[in-house]
Design an enzyme around this catalytic site. Structure first.
Site, mmCIF file in Angstrom:
data_model
loop_
_atom_site.group_PDB
_atom_site.id
_atom_site.type_symbol
_atom_site.label_atom_id
_atom_site.label_comp_id
_atom_site.label_asym_id
_atom_site.label_seq_id
_atom_site.Cartn_x
_atom_site.Cartn_y
_atom_site.Cartn_z
ATOM 1 N N HIS A 171 -2.814 -23.171 -8.954
ATOM 2 C CA HIS A 171 -3.324 -22.317 -10.028
ATOM 3 C C HIS A 171 -4.002 -23.128 -11.127
ATOM 4 O O HIS A 171 -4.084 -22.680 -12.267
ATOM 5 C CB HIS A 171 -2.190 -21.493 -10.653
ATOM 6 C CG HIS A 171 -1.582 -20.476 -9.751
ATOM 7 N ND1 HIS A 171 -0.732 -20.812 -8.719
ATOM 8 C CD2 HIS A 171 -1.701 -19.125 -9.708
ATOM 9 C CE1 HIS A 171 -0.344 -19.703 -8.098
ATOM 10 N NE2 HIS A 171 -0.919 -18.669 -8.666
ATOM 11 N N GLU A 201 -8.420 -9.550 -1.585
ATOM 12 C CA GLU A 201 -9.647 -10.163 -2.087
ATOM 13 C C GLU A 201 -10.793 -10.069 -1.087
ATOM 14 O O GLU A 201 -11.949 -9.878 -1.469
ATOM 15 C CB GLU A 201 -9.400 -11.632 -2.460
ATOM 16 C CG GLU A 201 -8.558 -11.829 -3.713
ATOM 17 C CD GLU A 201 -7.057 -11.798 -3.458
ATOM 18 O OE1 GLU A 201 -6.646 -11.480 -2.312
ATOM 19 O OE2 GLU A 201 -6.286 -12.094 -4.389
#
Lengths: 354, 337
Positions: free
Chosen positions: A150, A81
């Site tokens: 998450h 990322e």
């Protein structure tokens, strides 16, 4: 560091918030459609991220784009990322308009330096001489037992750090128009879509996740909230999936003679402070419903907006947020901490009883 | 000691490399002078015309001169918290750069950036104060160049300490995977602030790490500007012709402290550091070989002093940013929150 403009979309003026029409789309499809429309007429727009290619985005934000534009413009990345968000920044600096997907907002921990120290600060540090016209989109929110890493919203964290616009749509119409505005923006825009508003076939959803969307391109200006429902007794200031819950509660309480106004913020940065003050001036009662953590975040900020304007406006203030615990896994626990319709309803009844 | 010279270069190129190094050193000495000028007798980091941390690049001139000799203004370069040498070698104008270092309105960032945050769009030059985090944006610049179908390249300069950061490894992998026109330049100055590389790095040469990502890696020893020039030329040519990225590590020298005010008590070889200064060494080699006259060297120095003092005067004459404009430049449309 653009010496020659490569973007071709600057001369096109889009209509602002046209009538929605009759065609219905899910939020996911509305996002795919507008990204596709932008890519069609602007070569400088491209999409990168994890699983944005053949998979179409884990939450269907990019479905079909690779079939239309090929792997040169819709690129799957390694699980890196920092590298691919930084790549987006560098490409934006050179005049491209990247749409970069960070799969879950929760993953910002592995790449935040590129986001808040680079993407968000280059324009400022350069004294306005270097622009970073980039969209960083990401999925947020819980409600389906995905656990503490998450399920977070985290928009308050991004909004706290200067230099990023932070956009949080609640429905397909706004998602399309706000994404158009985000791609057009010369500033970095963090576009946070709650999984629960995408209209995914594999996740329980509110009917409001599917709605009327014009086929034509249009913009919803970033920084302008929407009165999702007019009311006179109490103001709910909220955003994203909590707009759906708040509207459900408002509809239910109408039968009891309680009139609830629901403000859909649509963006945290810029924050539509005038609309918040305007509504509370009318109702005198403020409830902030926010699926982000309660302390040090959006809910306190909204209340401060009113208090700094005129604290005497407030006859009642409360907030329905995630208390300061990580999001738990077990269904019974998670539904306890999320801002559910039951919690919102209780807050409204409490407010109007004062 | 091994000579810095290699047989292939013209005299003119050699003098040009030395000239760049002299300009950089002259600049860093002047900034150092101004930095301390009003911090005496007691050192106060926030005081004076040039406040804040100051990371000067003396000793690392061969890296900047050798690499940037192959670049044009259209190529991109991202630098580190120690950016002046590569900025100067890249062709960044001294006046707005110096004004920015002095925190003045005529600086590149109108005083918002400072010495670690210099942005010169006309040279595609930028720097970042966060270790290894300048690499990913260089990938994006290279990506844009590749997409635009020209042969421009991006150079990402970093220190040897950065080679232990995740951003370094993510960037090497992605650039090699997508065959981006990038040159990674690692300046190994032996020290990550006070920690020697022997205590931070599991390999003796970071160039070997290139193999892990399927790209060529080369280590240049001895802080030799001509060896840097040779390695840089090969890497830039490879990138321009579509051959993808290269990793170059240069064993260079941090002549002064990590930042100004660093007493370097941790550095055992401190007294002998000036003996390894690359500029007198290269000058003498060129003089002895007859490729440089003392008059030519004097002219180089005179010209450098003239340019540098002009920039310092420009900075001092530039107004301070207007405090009423402290909210400017957060967003391009002028909206802050």
């Amino acid at each position: 560091m653009t010496t020659a403009p490569t973007s071709t979309n600057q001369s096109v003026t889009l209509p602002v918030e046209p009538e929605p029409g009759r065609r219905k789309l899910s939020t996911a499809k509305a996002m795919q459609e507008v990204i596709s429309q932008r890519m069609t007429r602007d070569e400088s727009v491209f999409v990168i991220g994890e699983d944005v290619g053949p998979y179409g985005g884990i939450f269907s934000s990019t479905t079909g784009l690779i079939d239309q534009f090929g792997p040169e413009r819709v690129m799957d990345t390694p699980i890196s990322e920092t590298a691919f968000i930084g790549l987006g920044i560098g490409a934006a600096v050179e005049g491209m308009r990247p749409v970069v997907e960070l799969m879950f907002a929760d993953f910002f921990g592995v790449c935040m330096d590129q986001i808040y120290n680079h993407m968000a600060k280059i324009h400022f540090e350069s004294g306005g001489n270097v622009k970073v016209p980039m969209v960083l989109m990401m999925a947020t929110g819980g409600g389906y037992s995905d656990g503490a890493q998450h399920s977070q919203c985290l928009w308050g964290t991004f909004a706290h750090l200067p230099g990023m616009k932070v956009v949080v749509p609640s429905n397909p119409y706004d998602a399309k128009g706000l994404m158009a505005a985000a791609i057009d923006s010369d500033d970095p825009v963090v576009f946070m879509f709650h999984k629960g508003i995408m209209g995914l076939g594999w996740m329980a959803k509110n009917s409001r996740a599917i709605g009327a969307v014009p086929e034509e391109e249009y913009v919803v200006p970033i920084g302008k909230s929407r009165v999702a429902r007019e009311g006179t007794d109490v103001t709910i200031v909220t955003l994203s999936l909590s707009v759906h819950h708040s509207l459900d509660v408002a509809e239910k309480l109408e039968a009891d003679g309680i009139s609830v106004e629901v403000i859909d913020l649509r963006s945290l940065v810029p924050l539509d402070r005038d609309a918040i003050v305007r509504s509370v001036t009318k109702t005198g009662r403020l409830i902030v419903v926010d699926e982000d953590y309660q302390s040090f975040g959006l809910s306190g900020e909204v209340i401060a907006v009113v208090a700094e304007h005129d604290a005497s406006l407030l006859t009642s203030v409360s907030r329905v947020c995630v208390p300061d615990v990580p999001i738990p896994y077990a269904r019974e626990l998670e539904s306890t901490v999320l801002p559910t319709p039951a919690r919102i309803e209780a807050a409204v009844r409490e407010a109007v009883s004062r | 000691m091994t000579l810095s010279t290699t047989p292939e270069l013209t005299e003119e190129t050699r003098r040009s490399l030395l000239n760049t190094m002299v300009l950089i050193r002259t600049y860093e000495e002047a900034i150092r002078r101004e930095y301390y000028a009003d911090k005496m007798p007691a050192f106060d980091i926030g005081a004076g015309l040039v406040p804040g941390e100051m990371h000067l690049s003396a000793g690392q001139e061969p890296v900047a001169a050798g690499i940037c000799a192959h670049l044009t203004a259209d190529d991109a370069l991202t630098a580190t918290h120690r950016p002046h040498h590569v900025a100067i070698a890249k062709g960044v104008a001294l006046r707005p750069m110096t004004a920015e270092i002095f925190g003045r309105e005529d600086g590149f960032g109108h005083g918002r950036g400072g010495h670690m945050h210099l942005f010169d769009p006309s040279n595609h030059f930028s720097c970042s104060g966060i270790i290894a985090e300048g690499l990913p944006p260089a990938l994006g610049q290279a990506f844009a160049f590749k997409r635009q179908g020209n042969n421009r390249v991006a150079v990402a300069v970093t220190g040897e300490g950065a080679a232990n950061q995740g951003a370094f490894h993510e960037s090497l992998n992605l650039s090699a995977l997508w065959k981006l026109p990038v040159i990674f330049v690692v300046e190994d100055n032996d020290w990550g602030i006070s920690v020697p590389r022997s205590e931070s790095t599991s390999v003796t040469s970071n160039a070997v790490r290139a193999a892990a990502y399927g790209m060529p890696g080369v280590r240049v020893e001895n802080n030799s500007v001509e060896a840097v020039y040779a390695a840089g030329g090969e890497a830039v040519a490879r990138a321009r012709s579509g051959g993808g990225p290269t990793l170059i590590e240069v064993h260079t020298l941090r002549l002064w402290g990590h930042f100004e005010g660093d007493a370097e008590g941790y550095r055992p070889e401190l007294k002998s550091v000036p003996d390894h200064d690359p500029i007198p060494r290269y000058r003498d080699e060129l003089l002895q070989a007859g490729w440089l006259s003392t008059e030519q060297f004097q002219a180089m120095q005179d010209r450098a002093v003239e340019q540098v003092e002009d920039a310092i005067q420009f900075a001092k004459a530039s107004p301070a940013p207007n405090p009423s404009e402290h909210l400017n430049y957060v967003f391009s449309e002028g909206v802050n929150s």
